[in-house]
Design a protein around this motif. Structure first.
Motif, mmCIF file in Angstrom:
data_model
loop_
_atom_site.group_PDB
_atom_site.id
_atom_site.type_symbol
_atom_site.label_atom_id
_atom_site.label_comp_id
_atom_site.label_asym_id
_atom_site.label_seq_id
_atom_site.Cartn_x
_atom_site.Cartn_y
_atom_site.Cartn_z
ATOM 1 N N HIS A 132 -35.412 8.308 36.666
ATOM 2 C CA HIS A 132 -36.320 9.438 36.855
ATOM 3 C C HIS A 132 -37.395 9.411 35.783
ATOM 4 C CE1 HIS A 132 -32.891 11.729 39.023
ATOM 5 N NE2 HIS A 132 -33.560 10.967 39.868
ATOM 6 N N ALA A 133 -38.630 9.548 36.217
ATOM 7 C CA ALA A 133 -39.775 9.452 35.313
ATOM 8 C C ALA A 133 -39.877 10.700 34.446
ATOM 9 C CB ALA A 133 -41.059 9.258 36.119
ATOM 10 N N HIS A 134 -39.499 10.573 33.177
ATOM 11 C CA HIS A 134 -39.504 11.724 32.278
ATOM 12 C C HIS A 134 -40.909 12.102 31.825
ATOM 13 C CE1 HIS A 134 -35.190 12.510 31.491
ATOM 14 N NE2 HIS A 134 -35.078 11.298 31.995
ATOM 15 N N GLY A 135 -41.847 11.190 31.858
ATOM 16 C CA GLY A 135 -43.180 11.489 31.353
ATOM 17 C C GLY A 135 -44.217 11.732 32.433
ATOM 18 N N ALA A 136 -43.783 11.905 33.660
ATOM 19 C CA ALA A 136 -44.723 12.048 34.771
ATOM 20 C C ALA A 136 -45.538 13.330 34.634
ATOM 21 C CB ALA A 136 -43.978 12.047 36.103
ATOM 22 N N GLN A 137 -46.848 13.221 34.851
ATOM 23 C CA GLN A 137 -47.745 14.372 34.844
ATOM 24 C C GLN A 137 -48.151 14.652 36.283
ATOM 25 O OE1 GLN A 137 -48.511 16.148 32.066
ATOM 26 N NE2 GLN A 137 -47.080 14.801 31.010
ATOM 27 N N LEU A 138 -47.624 15.706 36.850
ATOM 28 C CA LEU A 138 -47.870 16.029 38.246
ATOM 29 C C LEU A 138 -48.564 17.375 38.358
ATOM 30 C CD1 LEU A 138 -44.287 15.054 39.456
ATOM 31 C CD2 LEU A 138 -46.340 13.658 39.665
ATOM 32 N N LYS A 139 -49.387 17.524 39.366
ATOM 33 C CA LYS A 139 -50.064 18.795 39.600
ATOM 34 C C LYS A 139 -49.222 19.613 40.576
ATOM 35 C CE LYS A 139 -54.540 16.745 38.942
ATOM 36 N NZ LYS A 139 -55.518 17.222 38.110
ATOM 37 N N ASN A 140 -49.088 20.897 40.297
ATOM 38 C CA ASN A 140 -48.328 21.844 41.121
ATOM 39 C C ASN A 140 -46.840 21.519 41.165
ATOM 40 O OD1 ASN A 140 -51.054 22.379 41.726
ATOM 41 N ND2 ASN A 140 -50.442 23.393 43.599
ATOM 42 N N VAL A 141 -46.400 20.544 40.390
ATOM 43 C CA VAL A 141 -44.984 20.193 40.361
ATOM 44 C C VAL A 141 -44.519 20.240 38.909
ATOM 45 C CG1 VAL A 141 -43.258 18.409 40.826
ATOM 46 C CG2 VAL A 141 -45.221 18.664 42.359
ATOM 47 N N LYS A 142 -43.491 21.007 38.682
ATOM 48 C CA LYS A 142 -42.868 21.063 37.365
ATOM 49 C C LYS A 142 -41.539 20.335 37.457
ATOM 50 C CE LYS A 142 -45.984 23.821 35.670
ATOM 51 N NZ LYS A 142 -46.963 23.359 34.724
ATOM 52 N N LEU A 143 -41.288 19.464 36.510
ATOM 53 C CA LEU A 143 -40.023 18.741 36.450
ATOM 54 C C LEU A 143 -39.105 19.444 35.465
ATOM 55 C CD1 LEU A 143 -41.298 15.050 36.271
ATOM 56 C CD2 LEU A 143 -40.650 16.363 38.291
ATOM 57 N N LEU A 144 -37.892 19.731 35.902
ATOM 58 C CA LEU A 144 -36.894 20.328 35.035
ATOM 59 C C LEU A 144 -35.686 19.412 35.046
ATOM 60 C CD1 LEU A 144 -35.836 22.685 33.309
ATOM 61 C CD2 LEU A 144 -35.066 23.761 35.422
ATOM 62 N N PHE A 145 -35.379 18.821 33.903
ATOM 63 C CA PHE A 145 -34.259 17.884 33.802
ATOM 64 C C PHE A 145 -33.007 18.631 33.372
ATOM 65 C CE2 PHE A 145 -36.285 13.922 34.627
ATOM 66 C CZ PHE A 145 -37.610 14.167 34.338
ATOM 67 N N LEU A 146 -31.936 18.426 34.127
ATOM 68 C CA LEU A 146 -30.670 19.043 33.792
ATOM 69 C C LEU A 146 -30.137 18.448 32.496
ATOM 70 C CD1 LEU A 146 -28.911 18.995 37.275
ATOM 71 C CD2 LEU A 146 -29.974 20.955 36.152
ATOM 72 N N PRO A 147 -29.454 19.253 31.715
ATOM 73 C CA PRO A 147 -28.832 18.703 30.506
ATOM 74 C C PRO A 147 -27.785 17.657 30.887
ATOM 75 C CG PRO A 147 -28.847 21.104 30.472
ATOM 76 C CD PRO A 147 -29.276 20.686 31.842
ATOM 77 N N PRO A 148 -27.511 16.715 30.000
ATOM 78 C CA PRO A 148 -26.496 15.695 30.296
ATOM 79 C C PRO A 148 -25.140 16.330 30.628
ATOM 80 C CG PRO A 148 -27.691 15.160 28.288
ATOM 81 C CD PRO A 148 -28.116 16.538 28.691
ATOM 82 N N ASN A 149 -24.420 15.692 31.500
ATOM 83 C CA ASN A 149 -23.054 16.084 31.882
ATOM 84 C C ASN A 149 -22.965 17.422 32.617
ATOM 85 O OD1 ASN A 149 -22.073 13.724 30.551
ATOM 86 N ND2 ASN A 149 -22.273 14.834 28.625
ATOM 87 N N THR A 150 -24.059 17.835 33.257
ATOM 88 C CA THR A 150 -24.012 19.087 34.031
ATOM 89 C C THR A 150 -24.181 18.842 35.520
ATOM 90 O OG1 THR A 150 -26.390 19.451 33.777
ATOM 91 C CG2 THR A 150 -24.945 20.480 32.142
ATOM 92 N N THR A 151 -24.498 17.614 35.906
ATOM 93 C CA THR A 151 -24.782 17.324 37.303
ATOM 94 C C THR A 151 -23.648 17.751 38.222
ATOM 95 O OG1 THR A 151 -26.195 15.488 36.666
ATOM 96 C CG2 THR A 151 -25.444 15.515 38.927
ATOM 97 N N SER A 152 -22.421 17.431 37.872
ATOM 98 C CA SER A 152 -21.292 17.740 38.755
ATOM 99 C C SER A 152 -21.082 19.234 38.918
ATOM 100 C CB SER A 152 -20.015 17.096 38.228
ATOM 101 O OG SER A 152 -19.683 17.646 36.978
ATOM 102 N N LYS A 153 -21.603 20.037 37.987
ATOM 103 C CA LYS A 153 -21.425 21.481 38.078
ATOM 104 C C LYS A 153 -22.630 22.186 38.670
ATOM 105 C CE LYS A 153 -18.274 21.381 34.263
ATOM 106 N NZ LYS A 153 -17.875 21.828 32.970
ATOM 107 N N LEU A 154 -23.810 21.597 38.535
ATOM 108 C CA LEU A 154 -25.038 22.271 38.948
ATOM 109 C C LEU A 154 -25.742 21.632 40.141
ATOM 110 C CD1 LEU A 154 -26.588 22.870 35.413
ATOM 111 C CD2 LEU A 154 -25.378 24.522 36.833
#
Length: 145
Positions: free
Chosen positions: A18-40
């Motif tokens: 997943h591109a952590h540095g992507a600059q997108l218009k009208n799109v905000k990227l929110l990265f889940l904290p590590p080890n939370t995927t299975s819960k969230l």
């Protein structure tokens, strides 16, 4: 969507692709904290499982229908046309339906009203607070590093 001024919040896990540095218009990227995927992650809660069950049922029907015409399992597995597999994917996804997908989002604490409210309030400066909040929901300690 940009022409319609639609705001989009794209929630991603921390997979390296997943591109952590992507600059997108009208799109905000929110990265889940590590080890939370299975819960969230609603997909991990049940959407993928439902999809796989539907897909496998179609694949199994295909195999059973053709078993008598093949001499070996490897011959049978080579006779699955790509077009059929794509049709199974399409049909399986449609069969899951919006109700099932909504159910799994709600099971993760994500409702459409809540998402709309968060999008209206979303501010990049509060991303750290949101990550801490998500971590709290997942029952883990948030480390900004």
């Amino acid at each position: 969507m940009r022409n319609q001024a639609i705001k989009i919040l794209l929630v991603l896990d921390n997979v390296t692709c997943h591109a952590h540095g992507a600059q997108l218009k009208n799109v905000k990227l929110l990265f889940l904290p590590p080890n939370t995927t299975s819960k969230l992650q609603p997909l991990d809660h049940g959407v993928i499982k439902c999809f796989k069950m539907e897909y496998r049922e179609r694949a199994l029907r295909h195999v059973i229908e053709r078993m008598d015409r093949c001499e070996s399992a490897s011959e049978l597995s080579k006779k699955i046309p790509v077009g059929d597999a794509l049709d199974w994917i399409k049909t399986s996804w449609k069969k899951i339906g919006q109700e099932v997908i909504t159910k799994w989002f709600v099971s993760c604490g994500i409702s459409s009203r809540e998402v709309e409210r968060k999008l209206d309030l979303f501010d990049e400066s509060t991303t750290e607070d949101q990550l801490a909040e998500l971590s709290k929901l997942a029952g883990i300690e948030y480390d900004p590093e």
